[in-house]
Design an enzyme around this catalytic site. Structure first.
Site, short mmCIF file in Angstrom:
data_model
loop_
_atom_site.label_atom_id
_atom_site.label_comp_id
_atom_site.label_asym_id
_atom_site.label_seq_id
_atom_site.Cartn_x
_atom_site.Cartn_y
_atom_site.Cartn_z
CG HIS A 140 -1.87 -1.19 1.55
ND1 HIS A 140 -2.07 -2.19 2.07
CD2 HIS A 140 -2.92 -1.58 0.17
CE1 HIS A 140 -2.83 -2.86 2.07
NE2 HIS A 140 -2.90 -2.44 0.03
CD GLU B 220 0.00 0.28 4.31
OE1 GLU B 220 0.13 -0.32 4.26
OE2 GLU B 220 -1.86 0.10 4.29
CG HIS C 129 0.77 -4.53 5.70
ND1 HIS C 129 -0.11 -3.11 4.27
CD2 HIS C 129 1.38 -5.12 5.11
CE1 HIS C 129 -0.42 -4.49 3.84
NE2 HIS C 129 0.85 -4.77 3.52
CD GLU D 256 -1.67 -4.19 8.83
OE1 GLU D 256 -1.41 -2.66 9.04
OE2 GLU D 256 -2.38 -4.91 7.76
O1 LIG Z 1 -6.59 -0.02 8.13
C1 LIG Z 1 -6.48 -1.35 7.39
O2 LIG Z 1 -7.98 -1.05 7.20
C2 LIG Z 1 -6.00 -1.94 6.24
C3 LIG Z 1 -4.44 -1.81 6.65
C4 LIG Z 1 -3.77 -3.39 5.74
O3 LIG Z 1 -3.88 -2.75 4.80
N1 LIG Z 1 -4.01 -4.14 5.92
C5 LIG Z 1 -3.86 -5.39 5.32
C6 LIG Z 1 -3.59 -6.75 5.88
C7 LIG Z 1 -3.47 -7.71 4.96
C8 LIG Z 1 -4.08 -9.41 5.63
O4 LIG Z 1 -5.43 -9.78 6.00
O5 LIG Z 1 -2.91 -10.33 5.83
C9 LIG Z 1 -4.52 -5.25 4.58
O6 LIG Z 1 -5.43 -4.98 4.33
O7 LIG Z 1 -4.20 -5.45 3.57
ZN LIG Z 2 -1.72 -2.09 4.59
#
Ligand SMILES: O=C(O)CCC(=O)N[C@@H](CCC(=O)O)C(=O)O
Ligand SMILES: [Zn+2]
Length: 335
Positions: free
Chosen positions: A59, A62, A151, A215
């Site tokens: 992303h 980030e 992330h 995260e």
């Molecule tokens: O803050 C958010 O709403 C999204 C943060 C983010 O990018 N999280 C990843 C998690 C990936 C996973 O599920 O392993 C995403 O949503 O891609």
């Molecule tokens: Zn992300």
């Protein structure tokens, strides 16, 4: 510092380096593999058999994780960090990083495990390219495979730093990896219970790596990440790279574990999420709470004791995850 240590500068400028391969003073070979992709290989005599994939910028907005990888790479290029592991550094979505956006047309982190084949555009091509780079990197048999995809989150969080651990039928989550995450400063881990289309789901399910989405706090622009404290993660990553991690008991030491109760999927433009705009990740929701409504009288009502919400986002495209309802769990199913 060697020019290839400046992978981030090259990527931000959209430039190709004049020399594709360079050697550090210690004989560490750095090889540019394409936009935002660099392999680091220790001299054979020092190689400890660890293949470590470090990715960030899947992303584009980030930035704290991108800055962390940039710093590690500088350390290697200057000869200050002496790798015993083979490493692949990847900046996931260069075009989005340049624009400071999460994505341009499509979220790259929803296009893995073949999903890109059903789609088109630059982000589908990039997901395909990232799969190819990861597959080649993790193709040497007999080596340890570890992937951290770094992330930051859209919103604030009651638990600042946490990991998501993918799922594969018949494969158990590893206690040793959880202990390693704890040592790296993670406060919680979400154990997934179904397959997925994220980058770490691909390396875990298809390439047999141990793989985690990390995260690391709230997303902010480049240079504004002073509030994101990545010291413990940086220390642990350096130790993994240099092959000198302290031997530790596999204690989870207060690490909070969660499992997925339900994924909230947005089906239509009528989707409505009944949460305040500034709600933090890991906020608790009481039983009976009407969380969301969608077409055809679809209602999402909280039924689980101790439920919490993460990644609530009503703005995702139809058909995608608009939040995850999670519940606390215990470490009894670990390998
Ligand atoms: O803050 C958010 O709403 C999204 C943060 C983010 O990018 N999280 C990843 C998690 C990936 C996973 O599920 O392993 C995403 O949503 O891609
Ligand atoms: Zn992300």
């Amino acid at each position: 510092m060697l020019a290839l240590g400046k992978l981030l500068e090259l990527t931000l400028a959209g430039r190709e380096p004049a020399e594709k391969t360079q050697l550090t003073v210690d004989g560490v070979r750095m090889r540019w593999l394409g936009e935002g992709a660099l392999e680091v290989r220790p001299p054979e005599a020092r190689d400890n058999g660890m293949d470590l994939l470090l990715s960030a910028g899947i992303h584009g907005n980030e930035t704290a994780p991108i800055e962390l990888l940039d710093e590690l790479l500088h350390g290697i290029a200057k000869g200050e960090i002496k790798p015993r592991a083979r490493i692949l550094f990847l900046f996931g979505n260069p075009e989005a990083i340049r624009k400071g956006e999460r994505y341009l047309e499509q979220d790259v982190n929803r296009l893995f495990n073949g999903r890109h084949e059903l789609s088109s555009g630059s982000e589908a091509l990039r997901a395909c390219e990232l799969e190819r780079l990861a597959t080649t990197f993790f193709s040497v048999p007999g080596r340890t495979r570890l992937h951290y995809d770094l992330h930051t989150a859209i919103r604030g969080s009651k638990i600042e730093q946490f990991a998501l651990y993918p799922f594969k039928e018949g494969r158990q989550h590893s206690r040793r990896e959880l202990a390693r995450l704890r040592a790296a400063g993670m406060e919680a881990v979400l154990l997934q219970s179904k397959t997925s289309v994220t980058f770490t789901a691909y390396t875990y399910e298809t390439l047999d790596a141990e793989a985690f989405t990390l995260e690391l706090g709230k997303a902010r622009p480049f240079g504004q990440n002073a509030q994101v404290n990545l010291e413990r993660l940086e220390t642990r990553l350096k130790q993994i790279i240099e092959g000198n991690e302290p031997e530790e008991p596999e204690a989870l030491d207060g690490l909070q574990l969660f499992s997925v109760a339900r994924e909230i999927i947005k089906h239509s433009d009528s989707f409505h999420l009944h949460l305040p705009a500034d709600i933090e990740n890991f906020s608790e929701l009481s039983k009976g709470y009407l969380l969301a409504e969608d077409l055809s009288s679809t209602r999402w009502i909280v039924e689980e004791e101790g439920a919490r919400i993460i990644f609530p986002n009503p703005k995702v495209k139809n058909g995608l995850r608009a939040g995850i309802l999670i519940v606390p769990t215990t470490p009894d199913q670990l390998a």
